[in-house]
Design a protein around this motif. Structure first.
Motif, short mmCIF file in Angstrom:
data_model
loop_
_atom_site.label_atom_id
_atom_site.label_comp_id
_atom_site.label_asym_id
_atom_site.label_seq_id
_atom_site.Cartn_x
_atom_site.Cartn_y
_atom_site.Cartn_z
N ASP A 90 0.83 -1.21 0.00
CA ASP A 90 0.00 0.00 0.00
C ASP A 90 0.85 1.25 0.00
O ASP A 90 0.45 2.31 -0.53
CB ASP A 90 -0.94 0.01 1.20
CG ASP A 90 -1.96 -1.09 1.14
OD1 ASP A 90 -2.51 -1.46 2.18
OD2 ASP A 90 -2.23 -1.57 0.00
N ARG A 91 2.02 1.15 0.55
CA ARG A 91 2.90 2.33 0.57
C ARG A 91 3.29 2.73 -0.85
O ARG A 91 3.40 3.91 -1.16
CB ARG A 91 4.14 2.03 1.40
CG ARG A 91 5.09 3.24 1.54
CD ARG A 91 6.21 2.96 2.52
NE ARG A 91 5.69 2.78 3.87
CZ ARG A 91 6.44 2.52 4.93
NH1 ARG A 91 7.75 2.41 4.82
NH2 ARG A 91 5.90 2.36 6.13
N TYR A 92 3.47 1.72 -1.72
CA TYR A 92 3.79 2.05 -3.11
C TYR A 92 2.63 2.83 -3.75
O TYR A 92 2.84 3.77 -4.52
CB TYR A 92 4.05 0.78 -3.92
CG TYR A 92 5.35 0.10 -3.59
CD1 TYR A 92 6.39 0.80 -2.97
CD2 TYR A 92 5.54 -1.24 -3.90
CE1 TYR A 92 7.58 0.17 -2.67
CE2 TYR A 92 6.74 -1.88 -3.60
CZ TYR A 92 7.76 -1.17 -2.97
OH TYR A 92 8.92 -1.79 -2.69
N SER A 93 1.40 2.43 -3.44
CA SER A 93 0.25 3.16 -3.98
C SER A 93 0.23 4.58 -3.46
O SER A 93 -0.07 5.54 -4.21
CB SER A 93 -1.04 2.44 -3.58
OG SER A 93 -1.07 1.12 -4.09
N ASP A 94 0.57 4.77 -2.19
CA ASP A 94 0.63 6.14 -1.65
C ASP A 94 1.71 6.94 -2.35
O ASP A 94 1.52 8.12 -2.67
CB ASP A 94 0.90 6.09 -0.14
CG ASP A 94 -0.26 5.45 0.62
OD1 ASP A 94 -1.40 5.45 0.06
OD2 ASP A 94 -0.03 4.94 1.74
N TYR A 95 2.85 6.27 -2.59
CA TYR A 95 3.93 6.97 -3.30
C TYR A 95 3.47 7.38 -4.71
O TYR A 95 3.79 8.48 -5.19
CB TYR A 95 5.16 6.09 -3.40
CG TYR A 95 5.87 5.85 -2.08
CD1 TYR A 95 6.81 4.83 -1.94
CD2 TYR A 95 5.61 6.65 -0.98
CE1 TYR A 95 7.45 4.62 -0.72
CE2 TYR A 95 6.24 6.44 0.24
CZ TYR A 95 7.16 5.42 0.36
OH TYR A 95 7.79 5.22 1.53
N CYS A 96 2.75 6.48 -5.37
CA CYS A 96 2.27 6.80 -6.73
C CYS A 96 1.31 7.99 -6.70
O CYS A 96 1.36 8.87 -7.57
CB CYS A 96 1.57 5.58 -7.35
SG CYS A 96 2.68 4.21 -7.70
N LYS A 97 0.45 8.03 -5.70
CA LYS A 97 -0.47 9.17 -5.59
C LYS A 97 0.30 10.45 -5.34
O LYS A 97 -0.01 11.51 -5.88
CB LYS A 97 -1.48 8.93 -4.47
CG LYS A 97 -2.45 7.78 -4.75
CD LYS A 97 -3.40 7.55 -3.58
CE LYS A 97 -4.35 6.37 -3.87
NZ LYS A 97 -5.24 6.11 -2.72
N ASP A 98 1.35 10.36 -4.47
CA ASP A 98 2.16 11.55 -4.22
C ASP A 98 2.88 12.00 -5.50
O ASP A 98 2.98 13.19 -5.78
CB ASP A 98 3.19 11.25 -3.12
CG ASP A 98 2.53 10.99 -1.77
OD1 ASP A 98 1.36 11.43 -1.62
OD2 ASP A 98 3.15 10.37 -0.90
#
Length: 785
Positions: A591-599
């Motif tokens: 999920d952290r990768y998804s947050d990074y992608c959103k950022d």
């Protein structure tokens, strides 16, 4: 051939001059009309004949069958009647002879004598065709036969002719009957015609028999021959009918194919502005296609045109048809390519190009010139216009007082005037179009001191240049060169020798003046020194000003370039991060990768907006931003802008309203007005705390429409308002530090408003809110129609 064509032409002229020949022509016209009418009538009745002929043939077969059946029936009746008559007559003749000779018969053994008497009593040919004569005694027993039939003798007549026929029936009144008889086989299976005559005395009767097979043998042969002939005739007629139908069907299909093909060819020829012709050189007659008639504005017809008909509408100055025909026949040439004029139906002349070849049909020595005529009137007119334009261009170049020369992209001569030729003493062969520049200069006896080809790279990279050149004879030229669109150059040389001499005189005068004022220079050295200092200071000022302007321009260009360079990778970053965020090709994983992608996506979008603002600002500062004003509905623009910022406002629970009347129209650029409203509303939403309000309104102020964006945000201090609309300026406080931005929104909005001829003002109080207003020119609603 020539005599034929000449005779035809003479006959045509005779029609125009001789009344008698006009009368002959008038006489031939009704005959031609009659033949045409007959031909057309036959053509129209062709379908009726195709339907009627099979019915007539079948009717003929039926009539023929009935007729032959009637004849055969009549022949059968006649054969029967003839046989009965013959039998009856022969029986009567023989009975009379036997009655007359009965007295000569002996009392006993008379049978032999009776046989002889019977043979002598028979007429010539009586026993032919299988006739049999029977003589019976008074008891009805056969005692003599002719021809001799021993097997029938001593038999009762009733056994031979049947018990159903009593002897009394066979009398003179009975005539001839058809009965079944027994002629020696023991069976009555032979159909015969029989007649019986009674005799006087000891002889009882005489009977004459003839088998029906023998009687009707010739009739049956005739019947067989007639049936054979009828069947053969019927089969032949049916075969002819089938062949007729087959050929008629094929002919109809062929006619349809021919008509369709001809229609296609005529359509293609008509749209292609051309037509076909077939000229019979031996007879002087010519066939035209319908498209050629239409090309000349005449009614198409199937008649063959005479040589005189064609010669009458051909321009005599362009072509001699009679001479052309004689030349083709005498020289043996087969190809023709001629251009000439022919008279249109409206009286005008059109240009045609005829191309053809002489063909000779197999088995015939008559040559035909077959080809196509193409309408080249438009091309001929264009060529004539081009020729006239070329002549006018040459005349115009010749009237130029300067030396004029035009070179193409390969440094080859295109055209020059006589002044250029005389200036360089060039021969006529040296100035032919296409001559290279080096060859022209090599042939010049008065060339430039430092000759060189025209090359834009040697002129500093400009397409328009001017320089001075000295010729070998000492004259000076000022040469102006301009690059043409095809890469060539136009060069114009002006003689400035007089100006150069005048310049030399001025230089001499200047030297004398310098010598005269040399004494004054020492006394003025101090002033000159001060003047130099002022000049140096002015130069330094101008240099610094130029440097500053260059730096500002370089800055704008750098911003524009870097913006363009950054937007391309940013689009990829934003696009790929959006794909990874939405997991279009499968889950990312943690999920952290998804947050990074959103950022990454949000940061890239923010950076792209900043770069777009920088690019717009750099275009405005560089003066490359242009607007195209039109009449716009202010209410529609306001509602569109407020709808776009509604999403961001909803997140902060900010109410955004637009209060603009529907009848307000302005002169503005649609994209620029939308950007102004969006920048102002976005700023208002950005700097308004949660649960605040943002209002967009518009009101008339004379010939202007005033837009106001009012918010309940943090406000701006008075000292910061003056610098707030400058590029890259942000007012820092505890609220703005938490908001990102380039600081270009208000600057871009102010610049766009000023490009429309309006002004932007800001009124604000800290913690009370801000009102940003601007004006645009009003437009009447009528102008939108």
């Amino acid at each position: 051939m020539a005599r034929t064509l000449a005779g035809d032409a003479s006959a045509r002229r005779g029609e125009n001059e001789s009344n008698s020949e006009n009368g002959a022509s008038d006489t031939s016209l009704p005959l031609r009309s009659l033949l045409t009418s007959v031909s057309n009538g036959l053509a129209r009745s062709d379908g009726l004949m195709r339907r009627a002929i099979p019915g007539l043939a079948i009717l003929f077969i039926i009539v023929l069958a009935l007729f032959r059946a009637g004849e055969l029936a009549s022949s059968f009746t006649k054969t029967t009647d003839a046989a009965q008559t013959t039998l009856s007559l022969m029986a009567s003749v023989v009975a009379q002879k036997l009655d007359a000779s009965e007295g000569t018969l002996p009392e006993t053994g008379y049978r032999t004598t009776l046989k002889r008497l019977l043979a002598d009593s028979l007429p010539v040919g009586a026993t032919s065709r299988s006739r049999t004569f029977l003589v019976a005694d008074a008891s009805g027993t056969v005692v003599a036969t002719a021809p001799a039939r021993p097997g029938l003798e001593n038999l009762p007549v009733t056994d031979l002719l049947g018990p159903s026929q009593p002897l009394t029936v066979f009398g003179a009144r009975a005539g001839v009957l058809s009965v079944a008889a027994d002629l020696g086989g023991g069976k009555r299976d032979v159909k015969v015609l029989a007649t019986v005559h009674h005799l006087d005395g000891r002889l009882g009767m005489i009977a004459v028999l003839q088998p029906e097979n023998a009687i009707y043998e010739e009739w049956r042969n005739d019947l067989s021959a007639n049936v054979t002939l009828f069947v053969g005739t019927s089969l032949v007629l049916l075969a002819v009918i089938y062949g007729f139908f087959s050929q008629a069907t094929r002919a109809e299909h062929a006619d349809e194919m021919y008509a369709a093909t001809r229609a296609r060819i005529d359509t293609a020829l008509t749209h292609g502005r051309c037509g076909l012709f077939d000229w019979d050189l031996s007879r002087g007659r010519m066939f035209w296609s319908s498209s050629l008639y239409e090309l000349l504005g005449r009614e198409p017809k199937d008649d063959i045109l005479s040589f005189a008909d064609v010669a009458d509408i051909t321009h005599p100055d362009d072509i001699d048809l009679l001479g052309l025909a004689e030349h083709l026949l005498e020289s043996g040439e087969t190809l023709v390519d001629e251009t000439f004029r022919m008279r249109h139906a409206d009286g005008s002349w059109i240009w045609l190009r005829a191309r053809g070849e002489i063909q000779t049909e197999p088995g015939s020595a008559e040559p035909h010139l077959i080809g196509i005529c193409i309408d080249i009137t438009e091309q001929h007119e264009l060529a004539e216009q081009s020729r006239m334009a070329d002549l006018r261009l040459r005349d115009a170049i010749e009237t130029i007082s300067e030396a004029f020369v035009l070179w193409n992209a390969k440094n080859e001569l295109v055209i020059c005037n006589s002044n250029y030729q005389s200036l360089h003493n060039l021969s006529s062969t040296a100035i032919r179009p296409g001559t290279p520049y080096k060859d022209v200069m090599a042939a010049a006896s008065n060339a430039e001191v430092a000759p060189h080809p025209v090359n834009v790279a040697q002129r500093g990279g400009t397409s328009d240049d001017s320089y001075e050149a000295r010729l070998k004879d000492g004259r000076w030229l000022q040469i102006s060169e301009r690059r043409t669109k095809d890469g060539g150059f136009v060069s114009v040389g002006t003689d400035i020798t007089a100006l150069k001499k005048h310049e030399e005189k001025l230089l001499d005068s200047e030297k004398r003046l310098k010598a005269t004022v040399s004494d004054l220079q020492k006394s003025r050295q101090t002033l000159e020194f001060q003047a130099r200092q002022l000049v140096e200071m002015a130069d330094k000022y101008q240099e610094e000003k130029t440097r500053a302007e260059a730096a500002n321009k370089a800055k704008s260009e750098f911003l524009a370039n870097i913006s363009h360079e950054l937007r391309t990778p940013l689009n990829a970053i934003i696009g790929f991060s959006d794909i990874m965020t939405q997991e279009m090709f499968g889950p990312v994983g943690t999920d952290r990768y998804s947050d990074y992608c959103k950022d990454i996506y949000s940061s890239g979008t923010y950076l792209l907006n900043v770069i777009n603002d920088i690019l717009d600002m750099s275009k405005i500062e560089a003066g490359r931003m242009t607007i195209e004003t039109e009449v716009l509905n202010a209410a529609e623009a306001a509602h569109d802008a407020s709808r776009i910022v509604t999403g961001a406002a909803t997140e902060k629970n900010i109410a955004v309203t637009a209060d603009v009347a529907e009848d307000h129209f302005v002169h503005a650029d649609k994209r620029a007005l939308k950007q102004i409203l969006l920048n102002l509303l976005a700023n208002a939403v950005k700097f308004t705390p949660d649960n605040g309000t943002v209002k967009l309104s518009a009101s008339k102020r004379g010939d202007k429409l005033r837009f106001e964006v009012t918010d309940t945000g943090i406000g701006i201090s008075e000292r910061d308002i003056k610098r707030l609309a400058q590029p890259f300026v942000q007012v820092e406080n505890q609220f703005t530090k938490t908001h990102q931005g380039s600081g270009l929104g208000l600057a871009i909005a102010r610049s766009l408003v000023e490009l429309h001829g309006g002004s932007l003002t800001i009124k604000s109080e800290v913690k009370e809110g801000t009102t940003v207003s601007f004006t645009l020119p009003l437009a009447d609603q009528v102008e939108t129609a």
